[in-house]
Design an enzyme around this catalytic site. Sequence first.
Site, PDB file in Angstrom:
ATOM      1  N   THR A  54       0.351   9.797  -0.421  1.00 16.03           N
ATOM      2  CA  THR A  54       1.531   9.322  -1.135  1.00 16.03           C
ATOM      3  C   THR A  54       1.517   8.861  -2.370  1.00 16.03           C
ATOM      4  O   THR A  54       0.474   8.247  -2.777  1.00 16.03           O
ATOM      5  CB  THR A  54       2.311   8.205  -0.431  1.00 16.03           C
ATOM      6  OG1 THR A  54       2.327   8.701   1.131  1.00 16.03           O
ATOM      7  CG2 THR A  54       3.743   7.678  -0.926  1.00 16.03           C
ATOM      8  N   ARG A 107       0.740  -1.161  -0.109  1.00 19.99           N
ATOM      9  CA  ARG A 107      -0.060  -0.114  -0.152  1.00 19.99           C
ATOM     10  C   ARG A 107       0.939   1.138   0.089  1.00 19.99           C
ATOM     11  O   ARG A 107       1.919   1.104   0.576  1.00 19.99           O
ATOM     12  CB  ARG A 107      -1.112  -0.078   1.020  1.00 19.99           C
ATOM     13  CG  ARG A 107      -0.166   0.371   2.663  1.00 19.99           C
ATOM     14  CD  ARG A 107      -1.232  -0.175   3.481  1.00 19.99           C
ATOM     15  NE  ARG A 107      -2.362   0.902   3.708  1.00 19.99           N
ATOM     16  CZ  ARG A 107      -2.157   2.385   4.138  1.00 19.99           C
ATOM     17  NH1 ARG A 107      -1.174   2.585   4.675  1.00 19.99           N
ATOM     18  NH2 ARG A 107      -3.355   2.799   4.067  1.00 19.99           N
ATOM     19  N   LEU A 108       0.097   2.371  -0.497  1.00 18.19           N
ATOM     20  CA  LEU A 108       0.742   3.512  -0.352  1.00 18.19           C
ATOM     21  C   LEU A 108      -0.348   4.452   0.234  1.00 18.19           C
ATOM     22  O   LEU A 108      -1.587   4.347   0.028  1.00 18.19           O
ATOM     23  CB  LEU A 108       1.124   4.374  -1.607  1.00 18.19           C
ATOM     24  CG  LEU A 108       2.436   3.646  -2.503  1.00 18.19           C
ATOM     25  CD1 LEU A 108       2.575   4.055  -3.765  1.00 18.19           C
ATOM     26  CD2 LEU A 108       3.769   3.611  -1.712  1.00 18.19           C
ATOM     27  N   ASP A 109       0.037   5.493   1.160  1.00 17.18           N
ATOM     28  CA  ASP A 109      -0.862   6.093   1.980  1.00 17.18           C
ATOM     29  C   ASP A 109      -1.546   6.900   0.913  1.00 17.18           C
ATOM     30  O   ASP A 109      -1.084   7.345  -0.560  1.00 17.18           O
ATOM     31  CB  ASP A 109      -0.233   7.403   2.890  1.00 17.18           C
ATOM     32  CG  ASP A 109       0.396   6.450   3.969  1.00 17.18           C
ATOM     33  OD1 ASP A 109       0.034   5.140   4.152  1.00 17.18           O
ATOM     34  OD2 ASP A 109       1.147   6.962   4.539  1.00 17.18           O
ATOM     35  N   LYS A 110      -2.688   7.494   0.934  1.00 14.01           N
ATOM     36  CA  LYS A 110      -3.591   8.500   0.185  1.00 14.01           C
ATOM     37  C   LYS A 110      -2.800   9.617  -0.188  1.00 14.01           C
ATOM     38  O   LYS A 110      -3.020   9.925  -1.516  1.00 14.01           O
ATOM     39  CB  LYS A 110      -4.644   8.836   0.894  1.00 14.01           C
ATOM     40  CG  LYS A 110      -5.804   9.497   0.182  1.00 14.01           C
ATOM     41  CD  LYS A 110      -7.185   9.757   0.935  1.00 14.01           C
ATOM     42  CE  LYS A 110      -8.156  10.792   0.068  1.00 14.01           C
ATOM     43  NZ  LYS A 110      -9.319  10.982   0.861  1.00 14.01           N
TER      44      LYS A 110
END
Length: 232
Positions: free
Chosen positions: A105, A100-103
């Site tokens: 990022t 995952r990548l943060d919203k």
Amino acid sequence: MRIDKFLSHMGVGTRTEVKQLLKKGAISVNNEVEKSPKTQIQPSEDQVKLNGERIQYVDKVYLLLNKPKGYISAAVDDHHKTVIDLIDDYKYLDLFPVGRLDKDTEGLLLITNDGDFNHQLMSPTKHVSKTYEVISQKTITKNDIKLFKTGIELNEGLTKPAELKVGEQEKQSFVTIYEGKYHQVKRMFHAIDNEVIELKRIKIGDLALDDDLIQGTYRHLTEQDFKQLGLK
């Protein structure tokens, strides 16, 4: 596999729509018109055509997405746009993001429907490196670099040694980590009394984000990409 199931899985339409196409004689199998939805085919061997155009069988998909900000790393969400919303093709194959990548990022995110591929890259025992470009609130110091190299103390314990390098731009740096703790890069910077302003993943293993891949677009992984990920 039944031909109606094959056609719906390949994104031709719903089962009902597929049955209508079959009924109209729009579907052929090995150059013979096929009208029965119950007909069994070998997806990887038989030539199935819709109005004379062959429908290629796709089973596993491996994509490299340049994720923009504002999208969450999930397959489905009732309240937010997801990275899968950016994928125009293969929606019928139950795609999901690898990790995952943060919203807020951006950068390199892999998309697949292959659970084994996901496990090989995300398993804690694999230690696949991930490199990020960081714009921070404060300038990186030599002591910061030393701290990252020895490991940063977080709530759940000491992180594995990480590499921190100063970039050419003001307050720009590059950090490479070998694990995937929750919000790890942001938390590591916070622990050294600094804050992440901008975060972009630019590399997984030796696979780098293409300079010319526009945000929000994607491409298929190549054999060379798999080698750079350490998988072949």
